[in-house]
Design an enzyme around this catalytic site. Structure first.
Site, short mmCIF file in Angstrom:
data_model
loop_
_atom_site.label_atom_id
_atom_site.label_comp_id
_atom_site.label_asym_id
_atom_site.label_seq_id
_atom_site.Cartn_x
_atom_site.Cartn_y
_atom_site.Cartn_z
N LYS A 10 -48.75 -4.81 -56.33
CA LYS A 10 -47.94 -4.65 -57.54
C LYS A 10 -47.39 -5.99 -58.01
O LYS A 10 -47.39 -6.30 -59.21
CB LYS A 10 -46.79 -3.67 -57.27
CG LYS A 10 -45.87 -3.47 -58.48
CD LYS A 10 -46.64 -2.93 -59.68
CE LYS A 10 -45.79 -2.92 -60.95
NZ LYS A 10 -44.67 -1.99 -60.89
N CYS A 60 -40.29 -6.06 -64.82
CA CYS A 60 -41.46 -6.33 -63.97
C CYS A 60 -41.94 -7.78 -64.07
O CYS A 60 -41.75 -8.56 -63.15
CB CYS A 60 -42.59 -5.37 -64.33
SG CYS A 60 -42.25 -3.66 -63.89
#
Length: 416
Positions: A215, A269
Site C-alpha cells: 500500500k 494517502c
C-alpha cells in the site's frame, strides 16, 4: 448476542466498509470516539461527503444491521480503520503517528474472545500489524491475564489495506482488487473469505509486512510521478513553455505516461504514506524523499507566483478556486490548496476570497485570517487575480468570458 463485525473508526474508510458489510447481511457495530458522529450515523445520516454513501448508510441502519457506538463491543471480527497521520520528533519531522491505531487496538481488549479475527485497514508503516498484536495482548495481560494463553493461541491478525478513491469509494470498494496479508496464512485466508462477501475483484494472499509495504509503495509511486510533473511545470515556467501542451505531446509516445502537475499533493494517502517508507529506511529512500520534498515545496512556488502577480495591483483581490485536495469532494486533509490560501492570508498578499462549493464553512486553519468563503460568481466578479487550485466540475463549466480582464493563474490546466 455479539455482532459479526466491530469496525473501529467511522470516517472515509470505516463508514463505507461497515455499511457495505451491513447491507450484505452482517451485524455490524461501528465505533467512533466523536459523539456527534455516532448520533448522526444512528439516525441513518452521514457526516462526510461521498456520492451515494448516504443511501448506503441509511439502508444499513434501517435494516437493523448497522448501529454506531462510542465503545467496542464483542464481535467475531474487528476492523481497525482509524487515521495514521505523522508527527514531528527530534530526529524526524515526518515520523508516523500510530497513536490512533494503538488506542483503538487496546480498546478491543475487554471484549476480545478466542478465535477472533483482528484486521488493520489503516495505511500503516511496515510492522504495524505485529505491533497491533503486541499492544492488544499487552492490554489483555493487564486486565485478563488468565485468559491470555488461550487468546494468544487463537486470535488471528491481518492487514487488508483499502484501495479506494474519494468520489468513487463505493464503486471501487466492490470492484478493486485487494490484498490480504496475515501474520499467519490462516489469518490471511480468513480475512480473504470475509471480504469476498462484497469484493468482486481478486483478493491476493501474502504476509502482513508485504501487504503494508504494498500500500505504501502504490502511493509512493504516484507521488514520484506527480513530483516529476510538478518539477517539469517549474522548469517550463522558467523556459516559457506551456507545460500542459508539453505533457500532452510527450504522452503521444507509446511508452510515456506523464501525470498532470498541480499546486502540490494532498489527501491522507499520497501526501503522507511515502514518509512512512522514508522513516523505515531513511538512508535508502532517497528518490522517495526527494519526490516528497518536491511536492511539499510546490505550494510555496504557487504563493511566490501569486505574490509576483499581485504586485501589479494596488489592493489586489484574489479569488482562490478550491480548497479540497482533489476534484468534486469535500476532503481537505493535507490539502495544498488550504496551505496556499493560508500563506497568502498570513502574508497579507491581498483580499482573499475562497471558493469551495463542497463545504459550508472554512476549515479551522483558515478561521480568523481574513479569508472569506465566497460563491464562485461573486468571487470572480470581484477578483483581480483568479487562482485555480482544484479542478472541480463547477469550475470546469464556468463561463470563461467572465475572466476577461482578470489575471489567471491556473495550477491545474483547467482552462487550457
Amino acid at each position: 448476542m455479539s455482532a459479526d463485525l466491530c469496525v473501529l473508526g467511522l470516517g472515509y474508510i470505516g463508514l463505507p466498509t461497515a455499511s457495505i458489510f451491513a447491507t450484505r447481511g452482517k451485524k455490524v457495530v461501528g465505533v467512533d470516539v466523536v459523539p456527534r458522529v455516532v448520533e448522526t450515523i444512528n439516525q441513518g445520516k452521514i457526516h462526510i461527503q461521498e456520492p451515494e454513501l448516504d443511501v448506503l448508510v441509511r439502508a444499513a441502519v434501517h435494516s437493523g444491521n448497522l448501529r454506531a457506538s462510542l465503545k467496542p463491543e464483542a464481535a467475531a471480527t474487528f476492523i481497525v480503520a482509524v487515521p495514521t497521520p505523522f508527527k514531528a520528533t527530534e530526529t524526524n519531522p515526518k515520523a508516523p503517528d500510530l497513536t490512533y491505531v494503538e488506542s483503538a487496538t487496546r480498546s478491543i481488549a475487554p471484549v476480545l474472545a478466542p478465535g477472533n479475527l483482528v484486521i488493520l485497514e489503516s495505511t500503516s508503516p511496515v510492522g504495524t500489524t505485529e505491533a497491533m498484536r503486541d499492544w492488544l495482548f499487552d492490554e489483555v495481560q493487564k486486565t485478563r491475564p488468565d485468559e491470555l494463553p488461550a487468546l494468544r493461541e487463537s486470535v488471528l491478525f491481518a492487514h487488508c489495506p483499502e484501495r479506494i478513491l474519494p468520489g468513487q469509494m463505493l464503486k471501487e470498494l466492490v470492484s478493486n482488487d485487494r490484498i490480504s496479508g496475515g501474520l499467519t496464512p490462516e489469518a490471511a485466508e480468513k480475512a480473504r473469505d470475509l471480504y469476498r462477501l462484497f469484493c468482486t475483484g481478486e483478493i491476493f494472499l501474502t504476509n502482513a509486512r508485504t501487504a503494508e509495504m504494498c500500500k505504501l509503495t502504490e502511493n509512493a509511486s504516484r507521488d514520484v510521478g506527480i513530483a516529476f510533473a510538478n518539477e517539469l511545470s517549474l522548469i517550463c515556467d522558467r523556459l516559457d513553455i506551456d507545460v500542459w501542451e508539453l505533457i500532452r505531446l510527450a504522452n503521444r509516445h507509446p511508452r510515456v505516461k506523464i501525470l498532470q502537475p498541480g499546486p502540490g499533493v494532498g489527501g491522507h494517502c499520497i501526501a503522507v504514506d511515502p514518509w512512512f517508507i522514508v522513516d523505515s529506511a531513511p538512508e535508502l529512500a532517497r528518490l522517495i524523499r526527494t519526490a516528497r520534498e518536491v511536492n511539499d515545496d510546490k505550494p510555496h512556488r504557487v504563493v511566490d507566483r501569486v505574490k509576483a502577480c499581485a504586485g501589479r495591483f494596488k489592493q489586489p483581490v484574489i479569488a482562490c478556486l478550491g480548497l479540497a485536495f482533489k476534484a468534486d469532494i469535500d476532503d481537505l486533509r493535507e490539502s495544498p490548496a488550504v496551505d496556499i490560501v493560508a500563506h497568502l492570508a498570513q502574508q497579507k498578499v491581498g483580499r482573499i476570497l475562497a471558493v469551495e462549493p463542497h463545504v459550508r464553512a472554512l476549515p479551522k486553519s483558515l478561521e480568523g485570517k481574513g479569508v472569506e468563503l465566497t460563491p464562485l460568481d461573486t468571487a470572480v466578479s470581484q477578483a483581480d487575480i483568479v487562482l485555480v487550485l482544484v479542478n472541480h466540475r463547477e469550475f470546469v463549466q464556468f463561463n470563461r468570458r467572465k475572466l476577461e480582464g482578470k489575471a489567471v493563474i491556473d495550477t491545474r490546466g483547467l482552462w487550457r
